[in-house]
Design a protein around this motif. Structure first.
Motif, PDB file in Angstrom:
ATOM      1  N   ARG A  35       0.803  -1.218  -0.019  1.00  0.00           N
ATOM      2  CA  ARG A  35       0.199   0.109  -0.080  1.00  0.00           C
ATOM      3  C   ARG A  35       0.913   1.318   0.029  1.00  0.00           C
ATOM      4  NH1 ARG A  35      -3.468  -3.153   4.006  1.00  0.00           N
ATOM      5  NH2 ARG A  35      -5.680  -3.284   2.886  1.00  0.00           N
ATOM      6  N   ARG A  53       1.061  -1.485  -5.319  1.00  0.00           N
ATOM      7  CA  ARG A  53      -0.310  -0.817  -5.781  1.00  0.00           C
ATOM      8  C   ARG A  53      -0.062   0.713  -5.999  1.00  0.00           C
ATOM      9  NH1 ARG A  53      -5.360  -0.943  -2.141  1.00  0.00           N
ATOM     10  NH2 ARG A  53      -4.244   0.325  -0.705  1.00  0.00           N
ATOM     11  N   LYS A 109      -8.768   7.232   3.335  1.00  0.00           N
ATOM     12  CA  LYS A 109      -7.397   7.361   3.299  1.00  0.00           C
ATOM     13  C   LYS A 109      -7.050   8.717   3.084  1.00  0.00           C
ATOM     14  CE  LYS A 109      -6.605   2.665   1.726  1.00  0.00           C
ATOM     15  NZ  LYS A 109      -7.511   2.179   0.687  1.00  0.00           N
ATOM     16  N   GLU A 162     -12.692  -4.114  -6.822  1.00  0.00           N
ATOM     17  CA  GLU A 162     -13.463  -3.632  -5.629  1.00  0.00           C
ATOM     18  C   GLU A 162     -14.572  -2.771  -5.807  1.00  0.00           C
ATOM     19  OE1 GLU A 162     -10.004  -1.626  -3.255  1.00  0.00           O
ATOM     20  OE2 GLU A 162      -9.301  -0.572  -5.205  1.00  0.00           O
ATOM     21  N   GLY A 193     -10.286  -7.086  -3.946  1.00  0.00           N
ATOM     22  CA  GLY A 193     -10.051  -6.150  -2.654  1.00  0.00           C
ATOM     23  C   GLY A 193     -11.463  -6.277  -1.967  1.00  0.00           C
ATOM     24  N   ASN A 249     -12.470  -5.440   1.205  1.00  0.00           N
ATOM     25  CA  ASN A 249     -12.749  -4.378   2.048  1.00  0.00           C
ATOM     26  C   ASN A 249     -13.736  -3.452   1.341  1.00  0.00           C
ATOM     27  OD1 ASN A 249     -10.789  -5.826   3.505  1.00  0.00           O
ATOM     28  ND2 ASN A 249      -9.159  -4.062   3.401  1.00  0.00           N
ATOM     29  N   ARG A 279     -17.721   0.926   5.187  1.00  0.00           N
ATOM     30  CA  ARG A 279     -16.880   0.047   5.831  1.00  0.00           C
ATOM     31  C   ARG A 279     -16.142   0.456   7.431  1.00  0.00           C
ATOM     32  NH1 ARG A 279     -11.324  -0.251   2.123  1.00  0.00           N
ATOM     33  NH2 ARG A 279     -10.023  -0.195   3.539  1.00  0.00           N
TER      34      ARG A 279
HETATM   35  C1  PEP Z   1      -9.661  -3.687  -0.047  1.00  0.00           C
HETATM   36  O1  PEP Z   1     -10.317  -2.878  -0.365  1.00  0.00           O
HETATM   37  O2  PEP Z   1     -10.101  -4.789   0.014  1.00  0.00           O
HETATM   38  C2  PEP Z   1      -7.905  -3.367  -0.139  1.00  0.00           C
HETATM   39  C3  PEP Z   1      -6.962  -4.513  -0.183  1.00  0.00           C
HETATM   40  O3  PEP Z   1      -7.559  -2.125  -0.244  1.00  0.00           O
HETATM   41  P1  PEP Z   1      -7.761  -1.074   1.094  1.00  0.00           P
HETATM   42  O4  PEP Z   1      -8.074  -1.896   2.170  1.00  0.00           O
HETATM   43  O5  PEP Z   1      -6.212  -0.557   0.879  1.00  0.00           O
HETATM   44  O6  PEP Z   1      -8.517  -0.212   0.504  1.00  0.00           O
END
Ligand code: PEP
Ligand code: MG
Length: 322
Positions: free
Chosen positions: A45, A81, A89, A180, A201, A203, A214
């Motif tokens: 990351r 990435r 973020k 994602e 991804g 998450n 999230r």
């Molecule tokens: C995700 O979205 O699953 C991922 C790995 O990226 P991040 O958690 O950094 O958004």
């Protein structure tokens, strides 16, 4: 007991092998990741390089970080990435304007494609590091083919510049995308024609598929990795990748939960990337399962209607086996 697993292969009893890799945020985590048996980095990351600095890191500063990781991890691959800024973020001093809905705003690849000069600096640094080992470039938050093509165009421009300057890089560097967004799931067969690999991804994918923030505790009860919508989405992505003959991995938190392994193995994922501390536990459970029974379990789970039913079924099956 778990340290025993460090040097054992990550394979099921019927010899289905999965690459267990580490998610990395800072360079100093590399030795611990290796200690825990990571065979490469599935997600670096890079936004952490940009945090807490007055100016975005320059090419040489980025190259120093990337090359250190790549050299230490070699001969295993390192998936770097590109900057995933915005949404939850937040990076100070990066001229990010206020947005009413940042999760759907100028995030990740959208930011990079607007700030092309910054993007080029990062791509130059990554390409230079590719001369030192096995580097893979991954673009976050892709929602359409046009974005990938734009990324590839910029990458080509940067490659030509490096070539003209006589700077070494790997011209065959692998290019992949994070899956994602729901759009990426729906058009996975189209995206698969454009790239060398997918990494799911979960998450973000869960947040966007189920429309559940999230980070919002009030709706966290709805954040269900085993929701049928998620299983069906994962299946579509893996089927598209398999049909196109490209690799598919997972780097969201879902990859680090041993309980979900029958689903992940049943889907045919090639790589699971996670916090390095989770690798030994995942490996231990993986080594007690078979690909055949995992496929059967996944098929049975996909007949069920709610996340709770799926979770209860999986829990029963896992308890009877392990
Ligand atoms: C995700 O979205 O699953 C991922 C790995 O990226 P991040 O958690 O950094 O958004
Ligand atoms: Mg994400």
């Amino acid at each position: 007991e778990l340290t025993r697993y460090r040097n054992l292969s990550a394979e099921t009893t019927d010899h289905y092998e999965v690459a267990l890799r580490a998610n990395l945020e800072i360079v100093s985590e590399v030795p611990a990741a290796q200690e825990d048996g990571a065979v490469g980095i599935g997600l670096y990351r890079t936004e952490f390089l940009y945090m807490n600095c007055k100016q975005p890191p320059g090419e040489d500063q980025q190259f120093a970080a990337y090359s250190e990781i790549v050299e230490r991890i070699s001969p295993h691959p390192v998936t770097i990435r590109t900057l995933d800024v915005g949404g939850d973020k937040f990076i100070q001093d990066m001229s990010l304007e206020h947005e009413d809905n940042p999760a759907m705003g100028l995030r990740a690849i959208r930011f990079s494609l607007r700030e092309v000069d910054l993007f080029k600096v990062q791509l130059r640094a990554i390409l230079r590091a590719s001369a030192l080992g096995q580097v893979r470039i991954m673009f976050p938050m892709i929602s359409g083919v046009a974005e990938i093509r734009a990324c590839k165009r910029i990458l080509r421009t940067v490659s030509v510049e490096l070539e003209q300057e006589g700077v070494l890089f790997d011209p065959q560097v692998k290019i992949g995308i994070m899956i994602e967004t729901p759009a990426a799931v729906m058009i996975a067969p189209l995206l698969a024609k454009e790239v060398d690999f997918f990494s799911i991804g979960t998450n973000d994918l869960i947040q966007y598929c189920l429309a559940v923030d999230r980070g919002n505790e009030h709706v966290s009860y709805l954040y269900e990795p085993l929701h049928p919508a998620i299983l069906w989405a994962l299946k579509q992505v893996c089927d598209a990748a398999n049909a196109a003959g490209i690799e598919v991995g997972m780097c969201g938190e879902m990859a680090s939960e041993p309980m979900y392994l029958p689903v992940l193995i049943g889907l045919g994922l090639d790589e699971l990337s996670m916090n390095h501390a989770c690798i030994p536990r995942v490996k231990r459970v993986l080594r007690n399962l078979t690909r055949t029974e995992s496929k059967d379990m996944l098929n049975a789970l996909m007949q069920l209607s709610t996340g709770k039913e799926i979770s209860a079924h999986l829990d029963r099956e896992m308890r009877s086996r392990l």
